[in-house]
Motif scaffolding. Sequence first.
Motif, mmCIF file in Angstrom:
data_model
loop_
_atom_site.group_PDB
_atom_site.id
_atom_site.type_symbol
_atom_site.label_atom_id
_atom_site.label_comp_id
_atom_site.label_asym_id
_atom_site.label_seq_id
_atom_site.Cartn_x
_atom_site.Cartn_y
_atom_site.Cartn_z
ATOM 1 N N ASP A 170 39.950 31.090 34.305
ATOM 2 C CA ASP A 170 40.258 32.491 34.028
ATOM 3 C C ASP A 170 41.476 33.027 34.763
ATOM 4 O O ASP A 170 41.917 34.138 34.490
ATOM 5 C CB ASP A 170 39.046 33.368 34.372
ATOM 6 C CG ASP A 170 37.795 32.922 33.626
ATOM 7 O OD1 ASP A 170 37.927 32.442 32.481
ATOM 8 O OD2 ASP A 170 36.697 33.038 34.200
ATOM 9 N N GLY A 171 41.991 32.276 35.738
ATOM 10 C CA GLY A 171 43.137 32.762 36.512
ATOM 11 C C GLY A 171 42.734 33.859 37.481
ATOM 12 O O GLY A 171 41.558 34.053 37.787
ATOM 13 N N LEU A 172 43.727 34.582 37.965
ATOM 14 C CA LEU A 172 43.490 35.623 38.972
ATOM 15 C C LEU A 172 43.103 36.922 38.280
ATOM 16 O O LEU A 172 43.936 37.776 38.007
ATOM 17 C CB LEU A 172 44.727 35.807 39.850
ATOM 18 C CG LEU A 172 44.559 36.723 41.050
ATOM 19 C CD1 LEU A 172 43.493 36.186 41.997
ATOM 20 C CD2 LEU A 172 45.878 36.863 41.791
ATOM 21 N N SER A 173 41.831 37.072 37.996
ATOM 22 C CA SER A 173 41.333 38.271 37.325
ATOM 23 C C SER A 173 41.320 39.442 38.304
ATOM 24 O O SER A 173 41.354 39.254 39.524
ATOM 25 C CB SER A 173 39.917 38.024 36.795
ATOM 26 O OG SER A 173 39.031 37.835 37.883
ATOM 27 N N SER A 174 41.240 40.639 37.754
ATOM 28 C CA SER A 174 41.154 41.820 38.624
ATOM 29 C C SER A 174 39.869 41.774 39.441
ATOM 30 O O SER A 174 39.824 42.245 40.577
ATOM 31 C CB SER A 174 41.225 43.104 37.797
ATOM 32 O OG SER A 174 40.180 43.143 36.845
ATOM 33 N N GLU A 175 38.830 41.146 38.893
ATOM 34 C CA GLU A 175 37.564 41.027 39.616
ATOM 35 C C GLU A 175 37.705 40.131 40.850
ATOM 36 O O GLU A 175 37.180 40.436 41.925
ATOM 37 C CB GLU A 175 36.485 40.478 38.672
ATOM 38 C CG GLU A 175 35.090 40.749 39.129
ATOM 39 C CD GLU A 175 34.044 40.350 38.092
ATOM 40 O OE1 GLU A 175 32.872 40.660 38.357
ATOM 41 O OE2 GLU A 175 34.371 39.732 37.066
ATOM 42 N N ILE A 176 38.452 39.024 40.713
ATOM 43 C CA ILE A 176 38.690 38.142 41.869
ATOM 44 C C ILE A 176 39.543 38.865 42.909
ATOM 45 O O ILE A 176 39.256 38.800 44.109
ATOM 46 C CB ILE A 176 39.352 36.815 41.433
ATOM 47 C CG1 ILE A 176 38.359 35.949 40.648
ATOM 48 C CG2 ILE A 176 39.880 36.050 42.648
ATOM 49 C CD1 ILE A 176 38.950 34.666 40.076
ATOM 50 N N LYS A 177 40.571 39.572 42.465
ATOM 51 C CA LYS A 177 41.422 40.331 43.404
ATOM 52 C C LYS A 177 40.590 41.339 44.197
ATOM 53 O O LYS A 177 40.699 41.429 45.410
ATOM 54 C CB LYS A 177 42.530 41.079 42.645
ATOM 55 C CG LYS A 177 43.691 40.250 42.246
ATOM 56 C CD LYS A 177 44.739 41.163 41.606
ATOM 57 C CE LYS A 177 45.912 40.383 41.110
ATOM 58 N NZ LYS A 177 46.896 41.241 40.434
ATOM 59 N N GLU A 178 39.756 42.093 43.490
ATOM 60 C CA GLU A 178 38.921 43.102 44.153
ATOM 61 C C GLU A 178 37.947 42.447 45.123
ATOM 62 O O GLU A 178 37.727 42.958 46.221
ATOM 63 C CB GLU A 178 38.161 43.926 43.105
ATOM 64 C CG GLU A 178 39.047 44.848 42.310
ATOM 65 C CD GLU A 178 38.352 45.474 41.103
ATOM 66 O OE1 GLU A 178 37.100 45.401 41.021
ATOM 67 O OE2 GLU A 178 39.068 46.032 40.245
ATOM 68 N N LEU A 179 37.366 41.323 44.723
ATOM 69 C CA LEU A 179 36.439 40.605 45.598
ATOM 70 C C LEU A 179 37.136 40.174 46.886
ATOM 71 O O LEU A 179 36.628 40.405 47.985
ATOM 72 C CB LEU A 179 35.879 39.373 44.879
ATOM 73 C CG LEU A 179 35.058 38.420 45.746
ATOM 74 C CD1 LEU A 179 33.707 39.047 46.088
ATOM 75 C CD2 LEU A 179 34.876 37.091 45.048
ATOM 76 N N LEU A 180 38.308 39.571 46.769
ATOM 77 C CA LEU A 180 39.023 39.094 47.955
ATOM 78 C C LEU A 180 39.456 40.254 48.850
ATOM 79 O O LEU A 180 39.394 40.156 50.073
ATOM 80 C CB LEU A 180 40.226 38.239 47.545
ATOM 81 C CG LEU A 180 39.883 36.892 46.906
ATOM 82 C CD1 LEU A 180 41.136 36.224 46.350
ATOM 83 C CD2 LEU A 180 39.189 35.980 47.906
ATOM 84 N N GLN A 181 39.891 41.350 48.247
ATOM 85 C CA GLN A 181 40.334 42.495 49.041
ATOM 86 C C GLN A 181 39.173 43.193 49.748
ATOM 87 O O GLN A 181 39.366 43.808 50.783
ATOM 88 C CB GLN A 181 41.115 43.467 48.153
ATOM 89 C CG GLN A 181 42.452 42.884 47.719
ATOM 90 C CD GLN A 181 43.113 43.638 46.585
ATOM 91 O OE1 GLN A 181 42.548 44.565 46.022
ATOM 92 N NE2 GLN A 181 44.321 43.221 46.239
ATOM 93 N N ALA A 182 37.954 43.067 49.205
ATOM 94 C CA ALA A 182 36.785 43.713 49.813
ATOM 95 C C ALA A 182 36.015 42.784 50.755
ATOM 96 O O ALA A 182 35.107 43.235 51.451
ATOM 97 C CB ALA A 182 35.851 44.211 48.711
ATOM 98 N N SER A 183 36.383 41.497 50.786
ATOM 99 C CA SER A 183 35.619 40.520 51.570
ATOM 100 C C SER A 183 35.835 40.683 53.066
ATOM 101 O O SER A 183 36.940 40.993 53.516
ATOM 102 C CB SER A 183 36.019 39.097 51.171
ATOM 103 O OG SER A 183 35.643 38.840 49.842
ATOM 104 N N GLN A 184 34.765 40.445 53.820
ATOM 105 C CA GLN A 184 34.865 40.430 55.282
ATOM 106 C C GLN A 184 35.206 39.032 55.774
ATOM 107 O O GLN A 184 35.887 38.876 56.783
ATOM 108 C CB GLN A 184 33.566 40.910 55.910
ATOM 109 C CG GLN A 184 33.274 42.365 55.637
ATOM 110 C CD GLN A 184 31.939 42.787 56.221
ATOM 111 O OE1 GLN A 184 31.101 41.973 56.568
ATOM 112 N NE2 GLN A 184 31.746 44.089 56.326
ATOM 113 N N ILE A 185 34.699 38.023 55.086
ATOM 114 C CA ILE A 185 34.966 36.625 55.440
ATOM 115 C C ILE A 185 35.395 35.896 54.174
ATOM 116 O O ILE A 185 34.740 36.022 53.133
ATOM 117 C CB ILE A 185 33.714 35.922 56.010
ATOM 118 C CG1 ILE A 185 33.234 36.614 57.273
ATOM 119 C CG2 ILE A 185 34.002 34.449 56.285
ATOM 120 C CD1 ILE A 185 31.887 36.114 57.774
ATOM 121 N N ILE A 186 36.484 35.144 54.267
ATOM 122 C CA ILE A 186 36.914 34.266 53.182
ATOM 123 C C ILE A 186 36.907 32.857 53.738
ATOM 124 O O ILE A 186 37.582 32.559 54.721
ATOM 125 C CB ILE A 186 38.315 34.637 52.659
ATOM 126 C CG1 ILE A 186 38.292 36.046 52.064
ATOM 127 C CG2 ILE A 186 38.790 33.602 51.629
ATOM 128 C CD1 ILE A 186 39.659 36.566 51.650
#
Length: 181
Positions: free
Chosen positions: A38-54
């Motif tokens: 799916d590539g870099l979806s807006s959902e993945i972007k939002e998830l990464l920006q809201a994550s405390q730990i990656i």
Amino acid sequence: IAKSGLPVNVIFTADRGGDAYEEEATQIAKKVFRYDRDGLSSEIKELLQASQIILDGIYGIGFHPPLPDSLRPLLQTINQSKPKANVVSIDCASGIDCDSGYADPDAVQAGTTISVHRIKAGQLIGDAAVKSGQICPIRMKLAPNLPVYSRISRQMITIDLIHSLLPERPNISNKGSFGTV
């Protein structure tokens, strides 16, 4: 992480063909994302920006830059998530060469790298030293005959090895005889 009760989301960057790791990750994940499909979806972007730990485990010790262009947007987004998210790389930050210390410009910028078994030489030099963040080595009880060990080049640095790698210099030579200073 899942056993501690924290929600875990998984982003697959390649098709693993339904192997045991993919099955286990799918079972513990709150949600599974397919970047490879799916590539870099807006959902993945939002998830990464809201994550405390990656937790970064995209590439390991066998990686040699450059990164494929298809992964650059994902790694750039991970790097932009700092300082909010603590980026933890497993064994080595994705995008660095653990032998040479070279780091792709878009390599993951880890806050911490959990280096499995030993700290790799390349994690201590060049741009990779910066990209690795704080390195925390851990020991694992691995079978001594794992197939991956046959691909690892190990050599003890000895005085004989050093002499064998340096050119012989005649007694009548000087520093200008072998290049300029």
